[in-house]
Design an enzyme around this catalytic site. Structure first.
Site, PDB file in Angstrom:
ATOM      1  N   LYS A 244     -61.405 -94.328 -46.123  1.00 27.13           N
ATOM      2  CA  LYS A 244     -62.356 -93.796 -46.778  1.00 27.13           C
ATOM      3  C   LYS A 244     -63.577 -93.692 -46.188  1.00 27.13           C
ATOM      4  O   LYS A 244     -64.010 -92.715 -46.301  1.00 27.13           O
ATOM      5  CB  LYS A 244     -62.588 -95.334 -48.167  1.00 27.13           C
ATOM      6  CG  LYS A 244     -63.910 -95.156 -48.854  1.00 27.13           C
ATOM      7  CD  LYS A 244     -63.956 -96.292 -49.390  1.00 27.13           C
ATOM      8  CE  LYS A 244     -65.317 -96.968 -48.696  1.00 27.13           C
ATOM      9  NZ  LYS A 244     -66.920 -97.174 -48.838  1.00 27.13           N
ATOM     10  N   ASN A 245     -63.860 -94.079 -45.520  1.00 23.90           N
ATOM     11  CA  ASN A 245     -64.718 -93.674 -44.446  1.00 23.90           C
ATOM     12  C   ASN A 245     -65.198 -92.694 -44.041  1.00 23.90           C
ATOM     13  O   ASN A 245     -65.711 -91.556 -43.180  1.00 23.90           O
ATOM     14  CB  ASN A 245     -65.911 -94.637 -43.530  1.00 23.90           C
ATOM     15  CG  ASN A 245     -66.322 -95.548 -44.560  1.00 23.90           C
ATOM     16  OD1 ASN A 245     -66.005 -95.881 -45.130  1.00 23.90           O
ATOM     17  ND2 ASN A 245     -66.571 -97.304 -43.915  1.00 23.90           N
TER      18      ASN A 245
ATOM     19  N   CYS B 131     -73.887-100.258 -51.814  1.00 21.85           N
ATOM     20  CA  CYS B 131     -73.722-102.133 -51.612  1.00 21.85           C
ATOM     21  C   CYS B 131     -74.777-102.802 -51.395  1.00 21.85           C
ATOM     22  O   CYS B 131     -76.468-102.184 -51.149  1.00 21.85           O
ATOM     23  CB  CYS B 131     -73.285-101.964 -50.735  1.00 21.85           C
ATOM     24  SG  CYS B 131     -71.049-101.491 -50.728  1.00 21.85           S
TER      25      CYS B 131
ATOM     26  N   ASP C 261     -68.842-103.302 -40.417  1.00 21.90           N
ATOM     27  CA  ASP C 261     -68.151-104.274 -42.046  1.00 21.90           C
ATOM     28  C   ASP C 261     -67.443-104.958 -41.599  1.00 21.90           C
ATOM     29  O   ASP C 261     -66.506-105.765 -43.140  1.00 21.90           O
ATOM     30  CB  ASP C 261     -67.680-102.487 -42.544  1.00 21.90           C
ATOM     31  CG  ASP C 261     -68.644-101.686 -42.974  1.00 21.90           C
ATOM     32  OD1 ASP C 261     -69.595-102.435 -43.734  1.00 21.90           O
ATOM     33  OD2 ASP C 261     -67.506 -99.986 -44.177  1.00 21.90           O
TER      34      ASP C 261
ATOM     35  N   ARG D 221     -80.794 -99.218 -46.345  1.00 21.59           N
ATOM     36  CA  ARG D 221     -80.364 -98.519 -45.080  1.00 21.59           C
ATOM     37  C   ARG D 221     -80.646 -96.977 -45.979  1.00 21.59           C
ATOM     38  O   ARG D 221     -80.320 -96.195 -45.992  1.00 21.59           O
ATOM     39  CB  ARG D 221     -78.822 -98.616 -45.754  1.00 21.59           C
ATOM     40  CG  ARG D 221     -78.362 -99.777 -45.453  1.00 21.59           C
ATOM     41  CD  ARG D 221     -76.661 -99.787 -45.902  1.00 21.59           C
ATOM     42  NE  ARG D 221     -76.173 -99.490 -46.897  1.00 21.59           N
ATOM     43  CZ  ARG D 221     -74.603 -99.562 -47.069  1.00 21.59           C
ATOM     44  NH1 ARG D 221     -73.446 -99.432 -46.595  1.00 21.59           N
ATOM     45  NH2 ARG D 221     -74.748 -99.466 -48.478  1.00 21.59           N
TER      46      ARG D 221
ATOM     47  N   ARG E 194     -63.923-100.117 -54.857  1.00 19.86           N
ATOM     48  CA  ARG E 194     -64.378 -99.017 -54.605  1.00 19.86           C
ATOM     49  C   ARG E 194     -64.584 -98.839 -52.896  1.00 19.86           C
ATOM     50  O   ARG E 194     -63.745 -97.870 -52.397  1.00 19.86           O
ATOM     51  CB  ARG E 194     -65.773 -99.706 -53.675  1.00 19.86           C
ATOM     52  CG  ARG E 194     -67.074 -99.310 -55.549  1.00 19.86           C
ATOM     53  CD  ARG E 194     -68.174 -99.686 -55.143  1.00 19.86           C
ATOM     54  NE  ARG E 194     -68.896 -98.628 -53.853  1.00 19.86           N
ATOM     55  CZ  ARG E 194     -69.761 -98.928 -52.953  1.00 19.86           C
ATOM     56  NH1 ARG E 194     -70.283-100.253 -53.358  1.00 19.86           N
ATOM     57  NH2 ARG E 194     -70.453 -98.316 -52.317  1.00 19.86           N
TER      58      ARG E 194
END
Length: 444
Positions: free
Chosen positions: A22-23, A116, A306, A121, A398
């Site tokens: 995903k990233n 999130c 993560d 951030r 997600r």
């Protein structure tokens, strides 16, 4: 609205294939807008964040076509460099559209991003880098407005908690069409940055040093669309590895690049887990309670933030005392209150926690607060005695493709059901976070 129900204490066995990262997918889909012709990108995961990104790209005027794990982006109709609050507020990674739109169209207007509930951030490194390349930037009514012709320069992306992956991606994409040479110092080294650079270079970009602390980009006049396959999701891979260990099972993980997980796999081995590494698959399992660890999150090649929530779930069952320090996002321990509801012995400290391992967790009714926190609760539920119910699982959707289905094929007793009483509103921003905390405090 749905919930996940887990009947715990069943060892996992079998094999699972890891989806695309995903990233990697999110910045690479954004980068496809830089080209003059269409790009076909393969191994794109079917997760909510990707769906959101594709909706944003469509709203910008580009044509999007999806077939299975392949997405085609046709940027020739790109006409509207404006990303509205409607989509951007739900996904922080949407900020990586700023660089491509600015360098391609000369202007961009993007809503300040959501994401999130793991603490602040800031996007200051993104804006600092783009300003260094000559962009004029204003913040007005919750929107970032950027304009100007970009020229290469030296950009330092060192932040208070290390390098920034998305800021590195943003500046790297913007610099591809900027005039002259750009050098990024203190760039992120994550595999997803290397993946993005490989995609940009395949389109005709001139990038050197991706994966190192200094990246050099020579601007070109135009990029051409290409066909590309993104890397597997290393965070998903480690999630399934921990699932095998926490249930005292053994599974084979396919479509994995072990070199992207050298440090986390080393830590799993230190817990007593058995690991057998092969070029594109890994066999992992455990028979005993995990040994305790002392962990500190760090930018790649260190321990990814993560992965911290999933490791914390595992260490709740360790034989002894563990310490976990969060050096990237100090507020990323909101979810530990949910683990305590299951009987975990967790003592919070400033930017860290102390975990005194227990023999068994007990099923409970829980709420997910972000993607990885949700995964952490699923892992805890897989190991727990009794039934665990997890609400707000849209967070999990997600970032994880078919999580319940994949776990079911490994022998987990897990299912999704409609949520009869919808949980409180989203934690995608600070106001909603207040509702989330209130819901926890008032819940039975």
């Amino acid at each position: 609205m749905e919930k996940i129900i887990i009947e715990g204490n069943h060892p996992l066995k079998g094999e699972v294939s890891i989806s695309g990262a995903k990233n990697s997918a999110l910045p690479i889909l954004s980068a496809a807008l830089l080209a003059e012709t269409p790009s076909r990108i393969k191994n794109i995961p079917c997760v909510k964040d990707v769906e959101t990104m594709l909706k944003i790209i469509s709203s910008l005027g580009a044509k999007v076509e999806r077939k299975g794990d392949m997405v085609q982006i046709n940027p020739t109709t790109l006409s509207n460099p404006f990303a509205s609050y409607e989509f951007v507020s739900t996904m922080r990674a949407s900020i990586c559209l700023l660089g491509p739109l600015l360098t391609k169209k000369g202007r961009a207007k993007i809503s300040l991003p959501g994401g999130c509930a793991i603490g602040p951030r800031p996007i200051d490194l993104h804006l600092k880098g783009l300003k260094k390349l000559g962009a004029k930037i204003e913040i007005e009514k919750g929107y970032i407005i950027a304009y100007g012709k970009l020229k290469g320069d030296n950009v330092d992306l060192k932040g208070p908690f290390g390098s920034s992956v998305l800021a590195t991606a943003n500046i790297m994409m913007a610099a591809c069409l900027a005039e002259g040479k750009t050098t990024i110092f203190h760039s992120a080294q994550e595999p997803e940055i290397v993946d993005l650079a490989n995609f940009l270079n395949k389109m005709g970009g001139k990038i050197k040093g991706a994966g190192e602390r200094k990246i050099e980009i020579k601007g070109v006049k135009a990029l051409k669309g290409t066909e590309y396959t993104i890397i597997p999701d290393r965070i998903e891979a480690i999630t399934y590895a921990i699932a095998a260990i926490i249930t005292k099972g053994e599974i084979e993980i396919k479509n994995i690049i072990p070199e992207h997980l050298t440090f986390p796999l080393k830590k799993l081995k230190q817990t007593g887990a058995t690991l057998h590494l092969f070029p594109e698959k890994t066999r992992v399992g455990a028979q005993e309670r995990p040994r305790p660890l002392h962990l500190t999150t760090a930018p790649y090649p260190g321990l990814p933030t993560d992965i911290q929530p999933m490791l914390t779930a595992l260490l709740c069952l360790c034989e002894g005392k563990s310490v976990v320090k969060e050096a990237i996002y100090p507020h990323r321990f909101l979810y530990t209150g949910e683990l305590q509801r299951m009987g975990a012995n967790i003592i919070p400290r400033k930017a860290s926690i102390i975990i005194n391992g227990v023999k068994q967790l007990k099923g409970a009714k829980l709420m997910a607060s972000d993607i990885r926190a949700g995964a952490s609760l699923v892992l805890a539920g897989l190991s727990a005695k009794g039934e665990t119910t997890i609400s707000r699982i849209y967070h999990i959707d997600r970032g994880y493709e078919r999580l319940t289905e994949k776990l079911s094929t490994l022998g987990a007793k897990i299912k999704r059901e409609p949520e009869k009483t919808p949980p409180p509103v989203s934690t995608e921003n600070s106001q909603d976070l207040k509702h989330y905390v209130k819901a926890i405090l008032t819940r039975k």
